[in-house]
Design an enzyme around this catalytic site. Structure first.
Site, PDB file in Angstrom:
ATOM      1  N   ASP A 168       2.131 -36.107 -23.983  1.00  0.00           N
ATOM      2  CA  ASP A 168       1.136 -36.446 -22.964  1.00  0.00           C
ATOM      3  C   ASP A 168       1.021 -35.253 -22.020  1.00  0.00           C
ATOM      4  OD1 ASP A 168       0.179 -39.672 -22.034  1.00  0.00           O
ATOM      5  OD2 ASP A 168      -0.488 -37.890 -20.959  1.00  0.00           O
ATOM      6  N   TYR A 204     -18.516 -41.933 -20.655  1.00  0.00           N
ATOM      7  CA  TYR A 204     -17.465 -42.253 -21.634  1.00  0.00           C
ATOM      8  C   TYR A 204     -18.102 -42.694 -22.959  1.00  0.00           C
ATOM      9  CZ  TYR A 204     -13.678 -45.163 -23.665  1.00  0.00           C
ATOM     10  OH  TYR A 204     -12.744 -45.735 -24.479  1.00  0.00           O
ATOM     11  N   LYS A 235     -18.053 -40.833 -26.635  1.00  0.00           N
ATOM     12  CA  LYS A 235     -17.516 -41.474 -27.838  1.00  0.00           C
ATOM     13  C   LYS A 235     -18.556 -41.558 -28.955  1.00  0.00           C
ATOM     14  CE  LYS A 235     -13.152 -42.323 -26.788  1.00  0.00           C
ATOM     15  NZ  LYS A 235     -12.002 -41.855 -27.588  1.00  0.00           N
ATOM     16  N   ASP A 244      -0.828 -30.359 -23.286  1.00  0.00           N
ATOM     17  CA  ASP A 244      -2.181 -30.522 -22.749  1.00  0.00           C
ATOM     18  C   ASP A 244      -3.181 -30.281 -23.883  1.00  0.00           C
ATOM     19  OD1 ASP A 244      -4.576 -30.457 -21.438  1.00  0.00           O
ATOM     20  OD2 ASP A 244      -4.043 -28.850 -20.040  1.00  0.00           O
TER      21      ASP A 244
HETATM   22  N1  SER Z   1     -11.353 -50.565 -22.221  1.00  0.00           N
HETATM   23  C1  SER Z   1     -12.336 -49.532 -22.203  1.00  0.00           C
HETATM   24  C2  SER Z   1     -12.990 -49.419 -20.890  1.00  0.00           C
HETATM   25  O1  SER Z   1     -13.077 -50.424 -20.235  1.00  0.00           O
HETATM   26  C3  SER Z   1     -13.394 -49.796 -23.239  1.00  0.00           C
HETATM   27  O2  SER Z   1     -13.133 -49.007 -24.325  1.00  0.00           O
HETATM   28  O3  SER Z   1     -13.429 -48.366 -20.534  1.00  0.00           O
END
Ligand code: SER
Length: 324
Positions: A42, A145, A149, A55
């Protein structure tokens, strides 16, 4: 009882081993493949937990680690999740994509056999049915996010097709476990609620009461991860990412299930910016492709989840009290 499997020597690198899922996955991988096969890393070293500092943004450091330890498999779990990402979108993008490219590029360079790359229900957004969302739909996410993805899923397929890199991926729902805390996500309330219950606190929920989301118990999440990585290569037909479902519930439904076991438990609702994120996600997921291709089968429903979570989280606080 756990069985250690002796096959050709595996050297497994887990990136993000100190996180919510990594903490549990590392223990399971050690059980299955033997402790000496697993390298838990980590950003921050943690000698107590056996976590080495690495890292993922440091490409040279990552390559040196892979080469030195003859890594054969990588589980790349490090990412900035949905809620935290919205606080600083460009930073979240840089980490999520920069980390992924470093992993994919070094995996190709050092002929790593398999890579696990988790995706998420956050890839979904507008223009889809929100109940039983199928695997193959337009992906128009509302968060950075989710965007990272979706891009990552497409790059996973690209590296598989172009370089033969065996990347495997599932779209995790909200993950709920007692071993670790969630951090930076929109589904975190479903973990935090059990800690409030165990501490006899009124739970302040950041989502509104009827916001139903796909969720999964940690054991099922870990089993899915191990199972997709162990499936024969030909069984993996989807090289972007597989939908994965466990259960679906809203805050009021989980609170009611908790109240069946603790009638004094109280919840109040104060939705914040995370409500809009949750509203853009599916309420339930169709994971029939995963079931068909590599035999996915979840074991936990809402009532089984609440039972085990209440028991285990309460134990944590009572052992804390005992040690004072
Ligand atoms: N658990 C995650 C989030 O809430 C969803 O992939 O961002």
């Amino acid at each position: 009882m756990h069985q250690t499997i002796h096959m050709s020597q595996k050297n497994i690198l887990v990136i993000g081993a100190g996180g919510q899922i990594g903490t549990v996955l590392v223990e399971k991988l050690k059980d299955v493949y033997g402790a000496s096969s697993v390298f838990a890393t980590d950003l921050k070293e943690n000698t107590e937990k056996g976590i080495l500092g690495l890292d993922v943004m440091d490409r040279a450091g990552l390559e040196a680690f892979i080469e030195k330890n003859k890594i054969t498999e990588i589980y790349h779990l490090a990412a900035i999740l949905s809620a935290r990402g919205e606080q600083n979108p460009k930073w979240a993008w840089d980490i999520n994509m920069g980390g992924l490219f470093n992993v994919f590029e070094s995996a190709v360079k050092f002929k790593v056999k398999k890579v696990f790359y988790p995706s998420t229900i956050a890839v979904f957004g507008q223009h889809i049915p929100l109940e039983s969302t199928p695997n193959h739909v337009p992906l128009v996410p509302a968060t950075v996010y989710g965007i990272s993805k979706v891009a990552g899923e497409l790059w996973a397929e690209y590296y598989f097709t172009k370089y033969g890199l065996d990347v495997r991926s599932v779209r995790y729902p909200g993950v709920i476990g007692y071993q670790s805390l969630a951090g930076g996500g929109t589904t975190d309330y479903a973990v935090d609620i059990f800690h409030a219950e165990a501490k006899n606190e009124v739970f302040n929920c950041f989502l509104s009461e009827h916001t139903k989301l796909p969720m999964i118990y940690m054991d099922d999440c870990i089993n899915a991860t191990i199972d997709i990585m162990r499936a024969p290569k030909e069984a993996i037909k989807i090289r972007t990412s597989y939908n994965l479902a466990g259960m679906s519930f809203s805050p009021v439904e989980i609170a009611t299930e908790i109240q069946k076991r603790n009638p004094n438990f109280k919840i109040e609702y104060n939705p914040d910016f995370r409500q809009a994120i949750a509203a853009s996600w599916p309420a339930s997921i169709d994971d029939s492709e995963a079931k068909k291709d590599w035999g996915w089968q979840p074991k936990y429903n809402l009532s089984a989840l609440v039972e085990v979570m209440m028991t285990e989280v309460r134990k944590k606080y009572s052992s804390l009290k005992d040690s004072l």
